[in-house]
Write a protein that holds these residues in place. Structure first.
Motif, PDB file in Angstrom:
ATOM      1  N   LYS A  91     -94.809  49.331  29.645  1.00  0.00           N
ATOM      2  CA  LYS A  91     -95.142  48.437  30.850  1.00  0.00           C
ATOM      3  C   LYS A  91     -95.704  49.490  32.081  1.00  0.00           C
ATOM      4  CE  LYS A  91     -91.430  45.097  30.613  1.00  0.00           C
ATOM      5  NZ  LYS A  91     -90.299  44.514  31.054  1.00  0.00           N
ATOM      6  N   LYS A  95     -99.673  48.688  33.555  1.00  0.00           N
ATOM      7  CA  LYS A  95     -99.541  48.509  34.915  1.00  0.00           C
ATOM      8  C   LYS A  95    -100.742  49.735  35.521  1.00  0.00           C
ATOM      9  CE  LYS A  95     -96.915  48.273  39.247  1.00  0.00           C
ATOM     10  NZ  LYS A  95     -95.490  48.495  39.804  1.00  0.00           N
ATOM     11  N   THR A  96    -100.570  50.770  35.311  1.00  0.00           N
ATOM     12  CA  THR A  96    -101.499  51.558  35.537  1.00  0.00           C
ATOM     13  C   THR A  96    -103.070  51.629  35.358  1.00  0.00           C
ATOM     14  OG1 THR A  96     -99.663  53.426  35.437  1.00  0.00           O
ATOM     15  CG2 THR A  96    -102.041  54.277  35.437  1.00  0.00           C
ATOM     16  N   GLY A  98    -104.458  48.545  33.678  1.00  0.00           N
ATOM     17  CA  GLY A  98    -104.671  47.173  33.574  1.00  0.00           C
ATOM     18  C   GLY A  98    -105.151  46.790  32.380  1.00  0.00           C
ATOM     19  N   PRO A 119    -100.989  43.016  30.749  1.00  0.00           N
ATOM     20  CA  PRO A 119    -100.791  43.014  32.323  1.00  0.00           C
ATOM     21  C   PRO A 119    -101.259  42.049  32.846  1.00  0.00           C
ATOM     22  CG  PRO A 119    -102.666  44.248  31.207  1.00  0.00           C
ATOM     23  CD  PRO A 119    -101.949  43.983  30.277  1.00  0.00           C
ATOM     24  N   LEU A 123     -97.271  41.392  32.976  1.00  0.00           N
ATOM     25  CA  LEU A 123     -96.431  42.749  32.282  1.00  0.00           C
ATOM     26  C   LEU A 123     -95.314  41.896  31.043  1.00  0.00           C
ATOM     27  CD1 LEU A 123     -95.584  45.272  34.581  1.00  0.00           C
ATOM     28  CD2 LEU A 123     -97.513  45.237  33.261  1.00  0.00           C
TER      29      LEU A 123
END
Length: 236
Positions: A91, A95-96, A98, A119, A123
């Motif tokens: 996750k 998130k970091t 994409g 993403p 997520l």
């Protein structure tokens, strides 16, 4: 609140990391050399570890792992859930970057994706898919090379492994091996997505640091040694 940690604790744990399946006992001098610490520092740390039963000193004067570690290992074995360790890493990476983040493992003559985080869907987590035959994808290459000991790469490759168009013309992936206790191969950490996006990231190198950091954190959480992770995941 600072998360710098305590240097003395890290040095003591580094001593425990020196023990392997092939090396069960060390003299004081040998353990100091293996850990890269002065003999006087190593002796002070061993005295503390011995008092807490994390190491024992034999009649011959060598040091071995203590019984307290067996107790903690059994506690860990009973409480360990792979999903609880892997999914937060996926996750965070998705998130970091994409990109889709997934974790895959080797099976007999095949491989399987255990967890995937998308993403684009908040997520969202999806779980194990069916087994897949080995193919030309980067994930397959990593699992074959480190998991099945096939000589996929003639020289130690730069991580993460990048491939574009190996599955279809529109997708690409960055893949890094993950290791566990005994520094043994555990699985493959994959970032995948649109070829145009990941090809651009391959040029800039923007995904290298976050993926290597995620693989290192996951490997340490699964039991790989700190020194091994530094040697594998330090960017070249």
């Amino acid at each position: 609140m600072s998360n710098d940690g305590v240097a003395a604790v890290e040095k003591a744990l580094a001593l425990l990391d020196c023990f392997t399946e092939d090396r069960h006992a060390f003299s004081l001098a040998a353990l100091a050399k293996a850990s890269g610490q002065p003999v006087t520092t190593t002796l002070r740390l061993l005295n503390s570890l011995e008092r807490m039963n994390y190491v024992i000193r034999s009649e011959a004067g060598t040091y071995e792992l203590g019984h307290r570690l067996l107790y903690l290992g059994k506690l860990f074995e009973r409480s360990f859930r792979l999903e609880a360790v892997v999914v937060p890493v996926l996750k965070g990476l998705a998130k970091t970057t994409g990109a889709s983040a997934s974790y895959s493992i080797a099976e007999e003559a095949s491989w399987r994706c255990l967890y995937r985080v998308e993403p684009a869907e908040g997520l969202r987590l999806s779980r194990a898919s069916g087994p897949r035959d080995f193919d030309q994808t980067a994930t397959s290459d990593v699992i074959r090379h480190w998991g099945s000991s096939e000589p996929v790469f003639e020289q130690p490759p730069r991580l993460p492994i990048f491939k574009s168009g190996s599955r279809d013309a529109h997708t690409a992936a960055f893949v890094t091996p993950v290791f566990s206790a005994g520094n043994k191969f555990a699985g493959a950490l994959t970032l995948s997505g649109a070829a145009s996006t990941l090809e651009a990231a391959n040029v800039t190198g923007e995904f290298v640091e976050p993926q290597l950091a995620a693989a290192a954190n996951l490997s340490r959480a699964l039991g790989a040694s700190h020194a091994f992770c530094q040697s594998i995941y330090t960017p070249r």
